[in-house]
Enzyme design. Structure first.
Site, PDB file in Angstrom:
ATOM      1  NE  ARG A  66      14.227 -80.745  53.489  1.00 30.61           N
ATOM      2  CZ  ARG A  66      14.412 -79.637  52.764  1.00 30.61           C
ATOM      3  NH1 ARG A  66      15.629 -79.156  52.612  1.00 30.61           N
ATOM      4  NH2 ARG A  66      13.389 -78.989  52.232  1.00 30.61           N
ATOM      5  CB  SER A  67      10.493 -85.349  51.367  1.00 28.81           C
ATOM      6  OG  SER A  67       9.957 -84.081  51.650  1.00 28.81           O
ATOM      7  CB  ALA A  68      13.888 -89.989  52.517  1.00 27.02           C
ATOM      8  CE  LYS A  70       6.162 -84.912  52.607  1.00 22.67           C
ATOM      9  NZ  LYS A  70       7.427 -84.149  52.538  1.00 22.67           N
TER      10      LYS A  70
END
Length: 391
Positions: A66-68, A70
């Site tokens: 997921r947003s890791a 980014k």
């Protein structure tokens, strides 16, 4: 609890915390890796890698982070800047002329990385099919009007961050962000990390030959962040920036769909092992087997505070550098100088240059945590305790 892998003697508290994650916090399949000064000191995995709970997690099992994602994707524009190919203080439209429309003339490259572009939402959310195509999202953010004056405030660009970044990278390099990561980051470091899972890896995982990429369970529990009530109320309000930001793709794609995993969404669908996350962050701050990614000036820029205070999307106070969350109440890492990125549901990757620590945690037991998953935090506290005991 059967735990596989190795841990350096001084980091035994991390093994203890990892076991408690399964016995007390309900983890089902997970891995954690820690590097110190470029040397791996923790490499642990346990539980099951499939939803049926029959196949054991293996060395090399990878998960959607997921947003890791980014934090990995943020390295691309920073490395382009390091190479002299991208000016962080230039307007985005200098590289991407179509972006200039609808009041975005003043959006700088650094605004995109620091969540200050004013573009966390789409007036017309993308369908899953549109989102898995690399172009509609890029076109949508180029056509979007900012919801606040760019550069004047910050708010988490939960999904639009990926299209903003990818639009820039494509125009500067001619390659998508996923391709760039594969060529310039993953391959030199030997990382089991992908933004756009190759068909061969998908097939291997499903055949059970290597235990590479397995399905994740649906998120369980209530949405959780610090403080809990304010963000939950914002998320429950259909008109809030929170709800609209996370709803930029509606409905959100099935994360276990091979088509989703094959796509490249730099904000949300990277796939990695715990070791790959930790090794990546280790290479941002120092040398790993002869490879170092960030020069000292780039590292300083990445973790210099660009945004701080009440977040227009996440509601609570957040701190951002250039593409990375910084240590704070919403995103607790190891120490004040730490930088990295959590993934909604549990994943976490970060580095702490002062201690030489780089950390990676992945899990298939998704929770509705946004930034401070209790399982990841338990492991971070254990790393801190190990460092304190060694002083």
């Amino acid at each position: 609890m059967a735990v596989c892998g190795t841990v350096a003697e001084e980091f035994e508290p991390v093994r203890d915390a990892f076991v408690r994650n399964f016995t007390a916090l309900g983890d089902r399949g997970a891995a954690v890796a820690v590097y110190r000064d470029g040397r791996k000191v923790v490499d642990l995995w346990a539980g099951t890698r499939d939803l049926d709970g029959t196949e054991p997690w293996q060395r090399g099992t990878a998960q959607v982070i997921r947003s890791a994602t980014k934090g990995v994707a943020a390295a691309v524009p920073l490395l382009l800047h390091q190479r002299g190919e991208l000016d962080l203080d230039a307007p985005v439209h200098a590289y991407w002329p179509e972006f200039k429309a609808h009041g975005k003339e003043g959006v700088l490259v650094r605004h995109v990385l620091a969540h200050r572009a004013g573009l966390p939402v789409l007036d017309r959310p993308l369908t899953p099919a549109q989102a898995l195509d690399p172009l509609p999202g890029i076109e949508a953010v180029a056509a979007q009007t900012p919801v606040w004056e760019p550069g004047t405030d910050h708010g988490y660009h939960a999904l639009t961050y990926g299209w903003l970044l990818d639009g820039l990278v494509r125009r500067v390099t001619g390659r998508g962000t996923g391709e760039w990561i594969a060529d310039e980051i993953a391959r030199p470091l030997g990382l089991d990390l992908w933004l756009g899972l190759p068909a061969g890896e998908e097939a291997a995982g499903r055949a059970g030959r290597t235990g590479r990429v397995e399905d994740v369970e649906p998120p369980s529990g209530s949405l959780r962040m610090r403080p809990k009530r304010s963000v939950t109320a914002a998320y429950d309000d259909p008109g809030s920036l929170t709800r609209r930001a996370f709803g930029a793709i509606t409905p959100f794609p099935d994360q276990n769909d091979p088509a989703y995993r094959a796509a490249a969404l730099p904000a949300t669908n990277g796939i990695a092992t715990a070791d790959a996350l930790a090794r990546f962050y280790a290479a941002l701050t120092g040398e790993v087997d002869g490879v170092r990614l960030f020069e000292a000036r780039t590292l300083a820029a990445a973790r210099a505070q660009e945004s701080a205070g009440p977040d227009r999307v996440l509601v609570v106070g957040t701190r951002f550098g250039l593409g990375y969350m910084l240590h704070g109440s919403a995103s607790p890492f190891l120490a004040p100088g730490s930088f990295g990125h959590p993934g909604r549901g549990g994943a976490l990757g970060f580095a702490d240059p002062e201690s030489g620590i780089a950390f990676g945690y992945v899990t298939n037991g998704f929770r509705k945590t946004v930034t401070a998953d209790p399982r990841a935090q338990a492991l971070v506290r254990a790393v801190r305790a190990a460092l304190d005991a060694g002083r």
